[in-house]
Design an enzyme around this catalytic site. Structure first.
Site, PDB file in Angstrom:
ATOM      1  N   TYR A 142     -18.210  22.371  -0.341  1.00  0.00           N
ATOM      2  CA  TYR A 142     -19.657  22.301  -0.606  1.00  0.00           C
ATOM      3  C   TYR A 142     -19.992  22.925  -1.970  1.00  0.00           C
ATOM      4  O   TYR A 142     -20.759  22.352  -2.760  1.00  0.00           O
ATOM      5  CB  TYR A 142     -20.392  23.033   0.520  1.00  0.00           C
ATOM      6  CG  TYR A 142     -21.881  23.142   0.365  1.00  0.00           C
ATOM      7  CD1 TYR A 142     -22.697  22.031   0.494  1.00  0.00           C
ATOM      8  CD2 TYR A 142     -22.491  24.380   0.121  1.00  0.00           C
ATOM      9  CE1 TYR A 142     -24.080  22.138   0.368  1.00  0.00           C
ATOM     10  CE2 TYR A 142     -23.865  24.497   0.000  1.00  0.00           C
ATOM     11  CZ  TYR A 142     -24.653  23.374   0.124  1.00  0.00           C
ATOM     12  OH  TYR A 142     -26.019  23.483   0.002  1.00  0.00           O
ATOM     13  N   LYS A 146     -21.849  21.320  -5.286  1.00  0.00           N
ATOM     14  CA  LYS A 146     -23.110  21.841  -5.843  1.00  0.00           C
ATOM     15  C   LYS A 146     -22.919  22.349  -7.277  1.00  0.00           C
ATOM     16  O   LYS A 146     -23.841  22.272  -8.091  1.00  0.00           O
ATOM     17  CB  LYS A 146     -23.671  22.939  -4.938  1.00  0.00           C
ATOM     18  CG  LYS A 146     -24.198  22.416  -3.603  1.00  0.00           C
ATOM     19  CD  LYS A 146     -25.349  21.425  -3.779  1.00  0.00           C
ATOM     20  CE  LYS A 146     -26.025  21.089  -2.458  1.00  0.00           C
ATOM     21  NZ  LYS A 146     -27.143  20.143  -2.650  1.00  0.00           N
TER      22      LYS A 146
END
Ligand code: NAD
Length: 241
Positions: A142, A146
């Site tokens: 993740y 990002k």
């Protein structure tokens, strides 16, 4: 009419953003792979998967034709997983990159095309995360996605300034949304709260207000390529009391 496309609009931060933008006079084209959640004359809902380039292109072109252009985009749709690196599979990484980074790229590309065609400028806000800036435990997939969203934001800001398109990101810390309800255990919750100087999770509205500020061409007219942390002080914390 000032139209803003909001992705991930059916839940959490995206839903709060739709509400704040409508209250500020925007017309909102709300995109989500799930169904719309309320009726309002200034909000139109469309079921779109942001990783489906053809569907996104058609949906964005339809909104641009209907409203005579697009003034804003909030790239909010995303998903997260929490896993130690040794347990994270290549498929996990590919899924995180696909939803959070490739999806944002696809929607930005379609919207920028419409903004350039209308030649009236515009503003884009990407929803990043503190996990894209520092090493949060269990966020290899993740956080990598990002981090990519942040660099994408900076490159678009540089390339599109000549078109009067501003591109910024908000970087939330922990926010009380369905995504986090599903992912954070009670122990994690206590740890996040402890590590955040304001000692709480954000409400989705607090992220939405920052997004609305960055979208606003009069208030944020000279801000582009910026990553606005909306994190209760998480990223600035050093020695805590
Ligand atoms: P949420 O799960 O409440 O909402 C996400 C929405 O995105 C859902 O409605 C979902 O259907 C939609 N979505 C997911 N994949 C999609 C796809 N492929 N196409 C279209 N729609 C899709 O989550 P949230 O907490 O509101 O998160 C919103 C954004 O904020 C995400 O990008 C997330 O990574 C980011 N974020 C959240 C937190 C947090 O603590 N909640 C912190 C930092 C960043």
């Amino acid at each position: 009419m000032k139209t803003c496309i909001v992705t991930g609009a059916a839940s959490g931060i995206g839903l709060a953003t739709v509400r704040v933008l409508v209250a500020q006079g925007w017309t909102v084209a709300a995109f989500d792979r799930d169904a719309g959640v309320f009726e309002d004359p200034r909000v139109s809902w469309q079921r779109v998967d942001i990783t489906d380039e053809a569907a996104v292109d058609a949906a964005v072109a339809g909104i641009a034709a209907r409203d005579g252009g697009i003034a804003g985009l909030v790239n909010d749709a995303g998903a997260a997983i929490a896993k130690r690196f040794v347990d994270t599979t290549v498929d996990d990484l590919r899924r995180m990159l696909e939803i959070n980074l490739v999806g944002s790229f696809i929607v930005a590309k379609a919207v920028v095309r419409a903004m350039q065609a209308a030649a009236r400028g515009g503003a884009i806000v990407n929803v990043a995360s503190t996990a894209g800036q520092i090493g949060h435990f269990e966020r290899s997939a993740y956080g990598s996605a990002k981090g990519g969203v942040i660099v994408l934001t900076q490159v678009l800001a540089v390339e599109l300034a000549g078109d009067r398109i501003r591109v910024n990101a908000v970087s939330p810390g922990p926010v009380a949304t369905p995504l986090v309800d599903a992912m954070h255990t009670a122990a994690m919750r206590a740890r996040w709260t402890d590590l955040t100087p304001q000692h709480r999770y954000a409400e989705p509205r607090e992220i939405a207000e920052a997004i609305a500020f960055l979208l606003d061409d009069s208030k944020a007219s000279f801000i582009t390529g910026h990553v606005l942390n909306v994190d209760g002080g998480l990223l600035t914390a050093g020695l805590m009391p």
